[in-house]
Write a protein that holds these residues in place. Structure first.
Motif, PDB file in Angstrom:
ATOM      1  N   MET A   1       0.845  -1.194   0.000  1.00  0.00           N
ATOM      2  CA  MET A   1       0.000   0.000   0.000  1.00  0.00           C
ATOM      3  C   MET A   1       0.881   1.245   0.000  1.00  0.00           C
ATOM      4  SD  MET A   1      -3.255   0.725   2.480  1.00  0.00           S
ATOM      5  CE  MET A   1      -4.508   1.921   2.050  1.00  0.00           C
ATOM      6  N   ASN A   2       0.539   2.226  -0.795  1.00  0.00           N
ATOM      7  CA  ASN A   2       1.350   3.425  -0.934  1.00  0.00           C
ATOM      8  C   ASN A   2       1.381   4.229   0.361  1.00  0.00           C
ATOM      9  OD1 ASN A   2       1.789   6.374  -1.712  1.00  0.00           O
ATOM     10  ND2 ASN A   2       2.392   5.263  -3.557  1.00  0.00           N
ATOM     11  N   ALA A   3       2.586   4.774   0.680  1.00  0.00           N
ATOM     12  CA  ALA A   3       2.734   5.552   1.916  1.00  0.00           C
ATOM     13  C   ALA A   3       1.811   6.761   1.928  1.00  0.00           C
ATOM     14  CB  ALA A   3       4.192   5.986   2.067  1.00  0.00           C
ATOM     15  N   LEU A   9      -5.085   8.839   5.062  1.00  0.00           N
ATOM     16  CA  LEU A   9      -6.001   8.219   6.017  1.00  0.00           C
ATOM     17  C   LEU A   9      -5.747   8.731   7.428  1.00  0.00           C
ATOM     18  CD1 LEU A   9      -5.981   4.510   4.760  1.00  0.00           C
ATOM     19  CD2 LEU A   9      -7.853   6.156   4.555  1.00  0.00           C
ATOM     20  N   SER A  10      -4.473   8.869   7.782  1.00  0.00           N
ATOM     21  CA  SER A  10      -4.117   9.343   9.113  1.00  0.00           C
ATOM     22  C   SER A  10      -4.599  10.774   9.335  1.00  0.00           C
ATOM     23  CB  SER A  10      -2.602   9.263   9.307  1.00  0.00           C
ATOM     24  OG  SER A  10      -2.228   9.743  10.581  1.00  0.00           O
ATOM     25  N   PHE A  46       2.091   5.810  11.795  1.00  0.00           N
ATOM     26  CA  PHE A  46       3.260   4.950  12.003  1.00  0.00           C
ATOM     27  C   PHE A  46       3.585   4.158  10.734  1.00  0.00           C
ATOM     28  CE2 PHE A  46       5.151   0.861  13.119  1.00  0.00           C
ATOM     29  CZ  PHE A  46       6.246   1.268  13.867  1.00  0.00           C
ATOM     30  N   ALA A  47       2.539   3.657  10.054  1.00  0.00           N
ATOM     31  CA  ALA A  47       2.756   2.906   8.819  1.00  0.00           C
ATOM     32  C   ALA A  47       3.419   3.781   7.765  1.00  0.00           C
ATOM     33  CB  ALA A  47       1.426   2.362   8.300  1.00  0.00           C
ATOM     34  N   TYR A  48       2.997   5.039   7.666  1.00  0.00           N
ATOM     35  CA  TYR A  48       3.608   5.967   6.721  1.00  0.00           C
ATOM     36  C   TYR A  48       5.095   6.157   7.018  1.00  0.00           C
ATOM     37  CZ  TYR A  48       4.822  10.467   4.620  1.00  0.00           C
ATOM     38  OH  TYR A  48       5.452  11.470   3.926  1.00  0.00           O
ATOM     39  N   ILE A  49       5.425   6.375   8.298  1.00  0.00           N
ATOM     40  CA  ILE A  49       6.825   6.563   8.686  1.00  0.00           C
ATOM     41  C   ILE A  49       7.626   5.283   8.439  1.00  0.00           C
ATOM     42  CG2 ILE A  49       8.348   6.913  10.676  1.00  0.00           C
ATOM     43  CD1 ILE A  49       6.314   8.906  11.750  1.00  0.00           C
ATOM     44  N   ALA A  50       7.026   4.115   8.753  1.00  0.00           N
ATOM     45  CA  ALA A  50       7.730   2.844   8.574  1.00  0.00           C
ATOM     46  C   ALA A  50       8.035   2.578   7.103  1.00  0.00           C
ATOM     47  CB  ALA A  50       6.892   1.705   9.154  1.00  0.00           C
ATOM     48  N   ILE A  51       7.098   2.875   6.223  1.00  0.00           N
ATOM     49  CA  ILE A  51       7.323   2.672   4.784  1.00  0.00           C
ATOM     50  C   ILE A  51       8.444   3.576   4.294  1.00  0.00           C
ATOM     51  CG2 ILE A  51       6.308   2.972   2.489  1.00  0.00           C
ATOM     52  CD1 ILE A  51       3.627   2.094   3.703  1.00  0.00           C
ATOM     53  N   ASN A  52       8.428   4.836   4.714  1.00  0.00           N
ATOM     54  CA  ASN A  52       9.500   5.760   4.321  1.00  0.00           C
ATOM     55  C   ASN A  52      10.841   5.325   4.895  1.00  0.00           C
ATOM     56  OD1 ASN A  52       7.852   7.391   2.797  1.00  0.00           O
ATOM     57  ND2 ASN A  52       7.455   8.846   4.446  1.00  0.00           N
ATOM     58  N   PHE A  53      10.821   4.809   6.115  1.00  0.00           N
ATOM     59  CA  PHE A  53      12.055   4.316   6.740  1.00  0.00           C
ATOM     60  C   PHE A  53      12.640   3.181   5.907  1.00  0.00           C
ATOM     61  CE2 PHE A  53      14.438   1.537   9.538  1.00  0.00           C
ATOM     62  CZ  PHE A  53      15.168   2.419  10.321  1.00  0.00           C
ATOM     63  N   HIS A  54      11.769   2.287   5.453  1.00  0.00           N
ATOM     64  CA  HIS A  54      12.225   1.151   4.648  1.00  0.00           C
ATOM     65  C   HIS A  54      12.730   1.612   3.286  1.00  0.00           C
ATOM     66  CE1 HIS A  54      11.592  -2.216   1.768  1.00  0.00           C
ATOM     67  NE2 HIS A  54      12.101  -2.936   2.766  1.00  0.00           N
ATOM     68  N   ASN A  55      11.993   2.523   2.666  1.00  0.00           N
ATOM     69  CA  ASN A  55      12.376   2.977   1.324  1.00  0.00           C
ATOM     70  C   ASN A  55      13.674   3.784   1.320  1.00  0.00           C
ATOM     71  OD1 ASN A  55      10.077   1.778   0.301  1.00  0.00           O
ATOM     72  ND2 ASN A  55       8.871   3.666   0.300  1.00  0.00           N
ATOM     73  N   GLU A  56      13.914   4.530   2.403  1.00  0.00           N
ATOM     74  CA  GLU A  56      15.088   5.409   2.456  1.00  0.00           C
ATOM     75  C   GLU A  56      16.235   4.810   3.273  1.00  0.00           C
ATOM     76  OE1 GLU A  56      13.403   8.915   4.113  1.00  0.00           O
ATOM     77  OE2 GLU A  56      12.254   9.428   2.307  1.00  0.00           O
ATOM     78  N   ASN A  57      16.059   3.557   3.732  1.00  0.00           N
ATOM     79  CA  ASN A  57      17.086   2.869   4.529  1.00  0.00           C
ATOM     80  C   ASN A  57      17.481   3.672   5.772  1.00  0.00           C
ATOM     81  OD1 ASN A  57      17.371   0.616   2.761  1.00  0.00           O
ATOM     82  ND2 ASN A  57      18.547   1.917   1.371  1.00  0.00           N
ATOM     83  N   GLY A  58      16.508   4.275   6.394  1.00  0.00           N
ATOM     84  CA  GLY A  58      16.760   5.049   7.609  1.00  0.00           C
ATOM     85  C   GLY A  58      15.733   6.150   7.748  1.00  0.00           C
ATOM     86  N   PHE A  59      15.618   6.685   8.967  1.00  0.00           N
ATOM     87  CA  PHE A  59      14.662   7.762   9.182  1.00  0.00           C
ATOM     88  C   PHE A  59      15.250   9.097   8.761  1.00  0.00           C
ATOM     89  CE2 PHE A  59      12.554  11.074  11.641  1.00  0.00           C
ATOM     90  CZ  PHE A  59      11.232  10.807  11.311  1.00  0.00           C
ATOM     91  N   MET A 101       1.344  18.490  10.820  1.00  0.00           N
ATOM     92  CA  MET A 101       2.753  18.100  10.657  1.00  0.00           C
ATOM     93  C   MET A 101       2.908  17.007   9.610  1.00  0.00           C
ATOM     94  SD  MET A 101       4.552  20.043  12.593  1.00  0.00           S
ATOM     95  CE  MET A 101       3.352  21.306  12.187  1.00  0.00           C
ATOM     96  N   LEU A 102       2.002  16.041   9.623  1.00  0.00           N
ATOM     97  CA  LEU A 102       2.048  14.972   8.629  1.00  0.00           C
ATOM     98  C   LEU A 102       1.758  15.519   7.241  1.00  0.00           C
ATOM     99  CD1 LEU A 102       2.378  12.020   7.947  1.00  0.00           C
ATOM    100  CD2 LEU A 102       0.005  11.623   8.651  1.00  0.00           C
ATOM    101  N   GLY A 103       0.819  16.454   7.147  1.00  0.00           N
ATOM    102  CA  GLY A 103       0.518  17.070   5.863  1.00  0.00           C
ATOM    103  C   GLY A 103       1.692  17.859   5.312  1.00  0.00           C
ATOM    104  N   LEU A 104       2.415  18.562   6.203  1.00  0.00           N
ATOM    105  CA  LEU A 104       3.597  19.307   5.764  1.00  0.00           C
ATOM    106  C   LEU A 104       4.692  18.366   5.273  1.00  0.00           C
ATOM    107  CD1 LEU A 104       3.853  22.048   8.546  1.00  0.00           C
ATOM    108  CD2 LEU A 104       3.198  22.378   6.162  1.00  0.00           C
ATOM    109  N   GLU A 105       4.870  17.249   5.980  1.00  0.00           N
ATOM    110  CA  GLU A 105       5.883  16.279   5.547  1.00  0.00           C
ATOM    111  C   GLU A 105       5.530  15.705   4.185  1.00  0.00           C
ATOM    112  OE1 GLU A 105       8.161  12.247   7.123  1.00  0.00           O
ATOM    113  OE2 GLU A 105       6.268  12.850   8.025  1.00  0.00           O
ATOM    114  N   LEU A 106       4.253  15.482   3.982  1.00  0.00           N
ATOM    115  CA  LEU A 106       3.796  14.923   2.712  1.00  0.00           C
ATOM    116  C   LEU A 106       3.940  15.931   1.579  1.00  0.00           C
ATOM    117  CD1 LEU A 106       2.458  12.248   1.768  1.00  0.00           C
ATOM    118  CD2 LEU A 106       0.250  13.388   2.043  1.00  0.00           C
TER     119      LEU A 106
END
Length: 265
Positions: A1-3, A9-10, A46-59, A101-106
């Motif tokens: 599922m796309n981040a 949704l969040s 959390f799922a959004y952050i986790a997907i980005n963490f995986h895609n970018e190999n780090g936070f 904050m999530l909207g700004l990050e997006l």
């Protein structure tokens, strides 16, 4: 599922939960739907952050990404605290901020600043700093709510929202519990920083360190004053907010200057 879908949704769930809390206390019912929706929002965040963490190999510890992570931790700490403490109304302020904050990050992706560039010692320093800030953020919001409650009870016929709050003594007790826990994590953060950061001046961190120490002195002094001299009420509210402003400038003032201003000049 796309981040991005998780982020959307969040955001919707955060805003929906805040609106339901307002509606809940306007009607005076005991509906649990706002909390369920808030938990769903936090899980999607959390799922959004986790997907980005995986895609970018780090936070990505850039300015906006760090603000988004802190807002998630604040939400989770609040939701856990709500299980045993009557502070659900703080969600009216916290949930929309998390959505923003999530909207700004997006909307404004920034240069990648991964945590894995640092060793484990620095990781401890960064993570304890974030937890400390999150806890003291909730304490600051609690102090604002306490100030409104105190002013309403003394100056006007209390409104339904104020009457639905716990007694002032309970609200003050909750405030100092949050302050004590937050100061504990802030102490660990400062000690680890002094041990593991080799050159504060070369790394442009001296202003952050000074402001963080100032906040620690203010919060610790307030806790000592509460224990020894019974400080409470407006004194507790005033110094909690002053300490939080100092910490806010330390954490985000330095990142704002270094990342968003100096990097573009």
């Amino acid at each position: 599922m796309n981040a991005t879908i998780f982020a959307a949704l969040s955001i919707c769930a955060y805003l929906g939960s805040a609106l339901l809390i307002i509606r809940k206390f306007h009607r005076g019912d005991d509906n649990r739907a706002p909390l369920y929706l808030a938990w769903a929002a936090a899980c999607a965040h959390f799922a959004y952050i986790a997907i980005n963490f995986h895609n970018e190999n780090g936070f990505n510890f850039s300015f906006v990404s760090t603000a988004s992570l802190i807002s998630l931790i604040v939400v989770l700490l609040l939701l856990i605290a709500i299980l045993s403490k009557p502070i659900e109304k703080l969600g009216i302020a916290i949930f929309p901020v998390a959505a923003i904050m999530l909207g700004l990050e997006l909307s404004f992706p920034e240069q990648l600043r991964p945590l894995h560039n640092h060793n484990w010692q620095m990781s401890i320093h960064v993570l304890t700093s974030i937890i400390a800030f999150s806890l003291l953020n909730i304490a600051a919001l609690q102090s604002i709510l306490l100030a409104v409650q105190d002013q309403q009870l003394k100056s006007h016929p209390p409104k339904r929202f104020i009457l639905s709050l716990p007694p002032l003594q309970t609200m003050e007790s909750l405030l100092f519990q949050m302050l004590g826990t937050g100061v504990g994590f802030l102490t660990i953060s400062l000690i680890s920083g002094f041990i593991f950061i080799e050159d504060l001046f070369a790394q442009h961190l001296v202003h952050k360190t000074v402001l963080s120490i100032l906040a620690w002195v203010i919060f610790s002094g307030l806790l000592i004053g509460r224990s020894r001299y019974g400080w409470r009420g407006r004194t507790a509210i005033k110094w909690t907010l002053i300490g939080f402003v100092s910490l806010l400038l330390a954490y985000f003032g330095s990142k704002l200057v270094l990342e968003l201003i100096l990097n573009r000049t």
